[in-house]
Design an enzyme around this catalytic site. Structure first.
Site, PDB file in Angstrom:
ATOM      1  N   CYS A 125      -6.600   1.010   2.163  1.00 12.81           N
ATOM      2  CA  CYS A 125      -7.720   2.190   2.107  1.00 12.81           C
ATOM      3  C   CYS A 125      -7.152   3.218   1.311  1.00 12.81           C
ATOM      4  CB  CYS A 125      -7.424   3.013   3.521  1.00 12.81           C
ATOM      5  SG  CYS A 125      -7.888   1.980   5.031  1.00 12.81           S
ATOM      6  N   ASN A 163     -12.114  -3.329  -0.215  1.00 14.73           N
ATOM      7  CA  ASN A 163     -11.119  -3.532   1.066  1.00 14.73           C
ATOM      8  C   ASN A 163     -11.647  -2.944   2.156  1.00 14.73           C
ATOM      9  OD1 ASN A 163      -8.352  -3.416   2.223  1.00 14.73           O
ATOM     10  ND2 ASN A 163      -8.990  -1.161   2.627  1.00 14.73           N
ATOM     11  N   GLU A 164     -11.684  -4.198   3.180  1.00 15.40           N
ATOM     12  CA  GLU A 164     -11.924  -4.083   4.675  1.00 15.40           C
ATOM     13  C   GLU A 164     -13.616  -3.252   4.740  1.00 15.40           C
ATOM     14  OE1 GLU A 164      -8.739  -3.495   7.794  1.00 15.40           O
ATOM     15  OE2 GLU A 164      -9.630  -1.532   7.678  1.00 15.40           O
ATOM     16  N   GLU A 187       0.903  -1.422  -0.147  1.00 12.13           N
ATOM     17  CA  GLU A 187      -0.177   0.060  -0.266  1.00 12.13           C
ATOM     18  C   GLU A 187       0.741   1.305   0.135  1.00 12.13           C
ATOM     19  OE1 GLU A 187      -3.919   2.019   1.823  1.00 12.13           O
ATOM     20  OE2 GLU A 187      -3.270   0.343   2.873  1.00 12.13           O
TER      21      GLU A 187
END
Length: 639
Positions: free
Chosen positions: A227, A362-363, A34
């Site tokens: 994120c 994502n998440e 990331e």
């Protein structure tokens, strides 16, 4: 005599080498990238100039300008239109130019060559600039480390190049450009790269950092985040189509990690997209890892848009996002006759990248996510049934929302479920049997982000790495359900970090691998091909006496591999019985150990704690050993 004494009082681990279990997936141990902690721009991406196209909202952020410098916005690249015009300042003793600070400075290696490139034009048909690498704070006779001159010979935009060799090493140099003479000049996309990048590519990666990835031999590489895939709003989400094509025309994107942490705030953290999806796929190919791209599911970050349905794309308006997913698969796998396969070929890779996996979201969690994921799954299944789809169980490692996420992923028939757990020492010690109870018929597990975050000690100290090694035995014992794992995050600039611990740390010229890196590398390079039963008193070795263990067979290398971690404060007499082994002459060992639990590797002591290779004997299919406290050891037996 010593072996018999150890055997008499030893704790016995039994490995049944004849009962070969489930295959271990090639993707079992991987990495997650990331762009946090300046991992991309200022890190893995080799570019040394910050804000090279003057596209930051504050156009001269990263630059000092002097003399007559004008910013213009009608340049040759439609998505990066800004450039600067340098004009004569009115007196021969005055100067016009600009100076770039790089990312926490520009790192130079002694006798290394650097490629300076710039798009330029001379309104009068000819102009000249001086290109300097400088030490602005030099106490010597000159600030200039090295310089050269560049002639611009046309009124039309053209790319120019210089090779500059640094006579010294310097961790905090600057790039300075000075107008030479009276004729004006226009400059766009001012760039400086080491000539020696990973695989020597022009738009390449920093060699030492990329080589560290290759040396670990990961099976899967998840990118581009986290994120950043979501963005704090949809306008700042990561958009893969903006990251391909000519690097000069890739638009700037604000990095959500710029403003996430007030206590570690970096106002100049933007994404140039110079390291884009083509480069990510290329890197995966270079290091032998399967690519796992993560795409936006039509949602901004839920943490920063708490229960705000309006922040996300309405379900009936998701088609452009779904099409992005389908187009990505075509970009990666399509032949040169397809729209997006042609674009990949034009970038220099006619052959498909053979992508097998795609993650959507994502998440994310709860019904907001599940109802948006559903049409993605349906579309990908219809167009590309061979592609494995990765969904997510959200940010929790257990609990009501975690259970709800798994239930939804089963109903949607996701192939894998991405679990994330950044937890403390107690959690890691108590979850040695986490995956024994998982449904063997449901989706497979991708432990896509995890790390041990010590209580009050969120850094890369040895004890955290030891507990990560202990938990990883559970991944291995349950290889029939755990298909992928990835420690996170991957990189951190020593001067620009926002999140720790991290696997690899660096400054502008140096790097070091954390203890956690060596744990991951040990598993990646000794993962074997199939799991083997590994028990103590007929139960999994999962912490009851401070020991954690797992075992595998590597059919290709013809060896048995046993991993044992002693997390206790006492040494342990061990007797490892390889039940069914006929003959063996010796045991190779790899040991990672420290007597200081808070000790860590650093830039100045990069090898303070590293694995140590050894050899020991084996008798009657039994390894007798005294395993020191707080030690991770691998035993390798050829058969």
């Amino acid at each position: 005599m010593l072996a018999s004494m150890i055997s008499a009082s030893a704790e016995t681990i039994e490995v049944n080498v004849k009962k070969v279990g489930a295959p271990i997936q090639p993707t079992m141990y991987g990495m997650f990238f990331e762009d946090i902690n300046y991992a991309a721009d200022g890190g893995l991406y080799g570019e040394l100039v910050k804000n090279r196209s003057f596209e930051f909202p504050q156009a001269f952020m990263g630059w000092k300008v002097f003399g007559k410098v004008t910013l213009k916005d009608d340049g040759p690249f439609d998505r990066c239109p800004h450039y600067v015009s340098l004009a004569y300042p009115g007196h021969n003793e005055r100067r016009t130019g600009l100076q770039n600070e790089g990312y926490f400075g520009i790192g130079l290696l002694k006798d290394a060559e650097y490629r300076f490139t710039v798009w330029a034009k001379a309104p009068t048909g000819h102009a000249q600039i001086k290109v300097q690498l400088i030490d602005e704070h030099s106490m010597g006779e000159t600030q200039v480390i090295v310089q050269d001159k560049l002639d611009v010979t046309t009124k039309d935009w053209k790319k120019y190049e210089l090779t500059i060799k640094s006579p010294v090493a310097h961790n905090n140099a600057n790039l300075r450009i000075i107008l030479a003479g009276k004729n004006p000049i226009d400059l766009e996309h001012v760039s400086l790269f080491p000539k020696e990048t990973f695989k020597n590519r022009e738009n390449g990666l920093r060699k030492d950092l990329a080589q560290a990835l290759a040396d670990a031999h990961p099976g899967i590489f998840r990118f581009p985040g986290g994120c950043i895939v979501e963005g704090v709003d949809l306008a700042t989400r990561y958009q893969w189509k903006n990251t391909i094509g000519p690097v000069e025309n890739r638009p700037l994107n604000q990095n959500r990690w710029e403003y996430t942490f007030e206590h570690r705030y970096f106002s100049d953290y933007y994404q140039s997209y110079g390291l884009g999806f083509f480069e990510y796929f290329q890197l995966c190919e270079d290091i032998g890892a399967d690519a796992l791209p993560v795409l936006n599911v039509g949602m901004a970050c839920q943490f920063q848009n708490w229960n705000n349905e309006a922040a996300h794309v309405p379900v009936d308006q998701l088609q452009p996002y779904i099409q992005d997913a389908l187009d990505l698969i075509e970009f990666a796998n399509g032949d040169e006759n397809t729209t997006w396969g042609k674009k990949r070929a034009e970038m220099g890779h006619p052959a498909p990248f053979n992508m097998k996996y795609i993650a959507i979201g994502n998440e994310q969690w709860d019904d907001m996510y599940y109802k948006r994921l559903k049409p993605f799954v349906e579309a990908v299944r219809k167009a590309y049934p061979e592609i494995k789809i990765v969904g997510t169980s959200g940010p929790d490692s257990e609990g009501e929302m975690f259970d709800k996420g798994w239930k939804a992923m089963k109903e949607l028939k996701a192939d894998l479920v991405d679990e994330h757990f950044y937890r403390n020492e107690d959690w890691f010690l108590s979850h040695g049997l986490r995956y024994e109870s998982y449904d063997r018929k449901g989706p497979k597990v991708f432990a896509g982000e995890y790390a041990c975050h010590g209580k009050g000690k969120k850094w890369n100290h040895f004890e955290a790495s030891l507990l990560e090694a202990a938990l990883m035995t559970d991944f291995e014992r349950n290889a029939d359900v755990v298909y992928m794992t990835a420690y996170a995050p991957l990189f951190a600039h020593i001067d620009g970090w926002q999140w720790r611990p991290d696997l690899i740390w660096f400054d502008n010229t140096r790097m070091f691998k954390s203890c956690s890196y060596y744990v991951q590398q040990a598993y990646m390079t000794n993962k074997g091909t199939n799991m083997l039963p590994c028990t103590m008193d007929k139960k999994p070795v999962a912490g009851e006496t401070g020991l954690y263990a797992s075992a595998v067979i590597d059919k290709d290398k013809k060896e048995y591999i046993v991993k044992v971690i002693n997390v206790s404060n006492d040494s342990k007499a061990l007797s490892i019985n390889l039940k069914g082994l006929k003959t063996a002459n010796a045991v190779e060992t790899i040991t990672l150990s420290s007597t200081e639990m808070d000790a860590e590797n650093t830039l100045d002591q990069p090898e303070k704690i590293v694995p140590v290779n050894g050899v020991m004997s084996i008798s009657n299919a039994t390894i007798s050993d005294k395993l020191a406290a707080k030690t991770f050891r691998i035993y390798k037996v050829k058969y």
